[in-house]
Design an enzyme around this catalytic site. Structure first.
Site, mmCIF file in Angstrom:
data_model
loop_
_atom_site.group_PDB
_atom_site.id
_atom_site.type_symbol
_atom_site.label_atom_id
_atom_site.label_comp_id
_atom_site.label_asym_id
_atom_site.label_seq_id
_atom_site.Cartn_x
_atom_site.Cartn_y
_atom_site.Cartn_z
ATOM 1 N N GLU A 204 -9.463 -7.089 2.643
ATOM 2 C CA GLU A 204 -10.157 -6.292 1.618
ATOM 3 C C GLU A 204 -9.703 -6.708 0.220
ATOM 4 O O GLU A 204 -10.527 -6.924 -0.683
ATOM 5 C CB GLU A 204 -9.884 -4.804 1.830
ATOM 6 C CG GLU A 204 -10.510 -3.922 0.753
ATOM 7 C CD GLU A 204 -10.277 -2.437 0.977
ATOM 8 O OE1 GLU A 204 -10.578 -1.653 0.060
ATOM 9 O OE2 GLU A 204 -9.793 -2.051 2.073
ATOM 10 N N GLY B 64 -18.166 -10.269 -31.118
ATOM 11 C CA GLY B 64 -18.209 -9.435 -32.311
ATOM 12 C C GLY B 64 -18.988 -8.153 -32.044
ATOM 13 O O GLY B 64 -18.938 -7.610 -30.940
ATOM 14 N N GLY C 224 -6.501 -0.276 -4.078
ATOM 15 C CA GLY C 224 -5.082 -0.221 -4.436
ATOM 16 C C GLY C 224 -4.899 -0.556 -5.898
ATOM 17 O O GLY C 224 -5.329 -1.610 -6.365
#
Length: 380
Positions: A242, A339, A364
């Site tokens: 994962e 910008g 996590g």
């Protein structure tokens, strides 16, 4: 950077998936953001093309591709086109393996074929209001009641929470033991299953996220994944892939943001010269390019190791930590170099900036990644 870890089959697959994204996903991005959800049809189309759970065996309707590079390509290409709503890697690489690797033949045969076709959209329900990374704090319970479990509790911040049909749900089966968590396959149409609010988020607005409520939901015994009380082990076993797949998506998205900025600074004139001619711009872009190439090389190495059977949880944590920080830095520098335009929603870099922030939290947090890495250092 030249990459040597892909062959002709990989390149053909990449070209096919990239064409699918350009035809079926990218043109609809704005309407999906407005709706706050991706339509089911895109999953069905992806399923028709073989892009969902390609690693599944042919007996279940999959392509039996036992090569993590194909899943890497899917996650990379999602990032490279800047998509944050249609996330097949969640469905295919994060959720489906809980059933495929730990579930019974009954569960595999009942749910995986329809997940491959896109008829079932998958989600995973772990996080609770008071328990995110700390799974030991989970309060949802599943009480044994003879031929079924009675599931109660609520989950929050659940991806695919609105569109999902089938969820892998984590719940306590022994409240007296902190890590006695079990995993269950739960269908959204069962009595007592309720969806809460369609949550409004800072970014990733077309990726539907919701609260889920379970009010005395009867879960058949056969819908228990693996062995009762072993869910924490299964969750930990799935976290390496994962986090690696998240890292791969982070790098792809960072590359997308980098290219947006590169194009802008080459076109934008400042004091009669392209912004790209300014040394500050060149130095900023050079540093980001170097970090991107290092991240690509590291994730490629981890994928190669995964294919050899080395599911490196520490390496995946390092990759997830560094690539999420990298993505946020590329997005931030991109806004700065744009910008005032970078602050406008009409410029994609502003959307990347908002979308990127969650990557330091989901799968996590960066702090949890550091804790895992530190433990490995000082346990040697």
């Amino acid at each position: 950077m030249k990459r040597y870890n892909f062959d002709e089959d990989h390149n053909m697959f990449r070209d096919s998936f990239r064409a699918f994204l350009q035809q079926e996903v990218v043109p609809h991005r704005e309407e999906w953001r407005e709706a706050g959800i991706v339509p089911r049809e895109v999953y069905l189309k992806a399923g028709e093309m073989g892009f969902l759970i390609p690693q599944a065996p042919e007996s279940l309707g999959g392509l039996a591709i036992d090569d993590f590079r194909f899943q890497q390509i899917i996650s990379e290409e999602i990032g490279l086109c800047g998509e944050t709503g249609f996330m097949p890697q969640l469905h295919s690489t994060i959720v489906a393996p809980y059933i495929m690797n730990n579930g019974s033949d009954f569960l595999k045969e009942k749910y995986i074929p329809k997940a491959i076709t896109g008829e079932y959209i998958l989600g995973v329900a772990m996080t609770e209001p008071d328990a995110g990374s700390d799974l030991a704090g989970m309060r949802a319970t599943a009480v044994d009641n003879g031929d079924h479990y009675v599931l109660n509790g609520n989950k929050t911040y659940i991806s695919n929470g609105i569109c999902g049909d089938v969820f892998v749900v984590a719940a306590r089966t022994d409240p007296t033991v902190p890590h006695a968590i079990s995993l269950f396959v739960v269908e959204a149409n069962w009595e007592g299953f309720k969806r809460g609010a369609h949550l409004k988020k800072m970014g990733m607005k077309s990726q539907d996220t919701a609260e889920l409520f379970f009010d005395n939901v009867k879960v058949p015994k056969e819908n228990l994944i693996g062995v009762e009380g072993q869910g924490f082990k299964y969750l930990m076993g799935g976290l390496a892939e994962e986090r690696l797949i998240c890292a791969i998506w982070n790098v792809g998205t960072a590359e997308y943001a980098f290219n947006l900025t590169k194009e802008f600074v080459q076109d934008r004139k400042v004091f009669g010269k392209p912004l790209s001619a300014m040394q500050n711009t060149q130095f900023k872009m050079a540093e980001l390019r170097a970090r991107l190439d290092m991240a690509i090389a590291y994730t490629d190495t981890l994928v190669a190791n995964t294919n050899r059977g080395d599911h490196d949880s520490i390496g995946a944590s390092q990759a997830k930590l560094l690539t999420s920080e990298l993505l946020c830095d590329v997005a931030d520098e991109g806004v700065q170099l744009h910008g005032g335009a970078g602050y406008m929603e009409e410029y994609p870099i502003s959307q990347v900036f908002a979308d990127a922030r969650i990557t330091r939290i989901f799968a996590g947090t960066s702090e949890i990644m550091k804790l895992i890495i530190a433990r490995a250092i000082f346990s040697e």
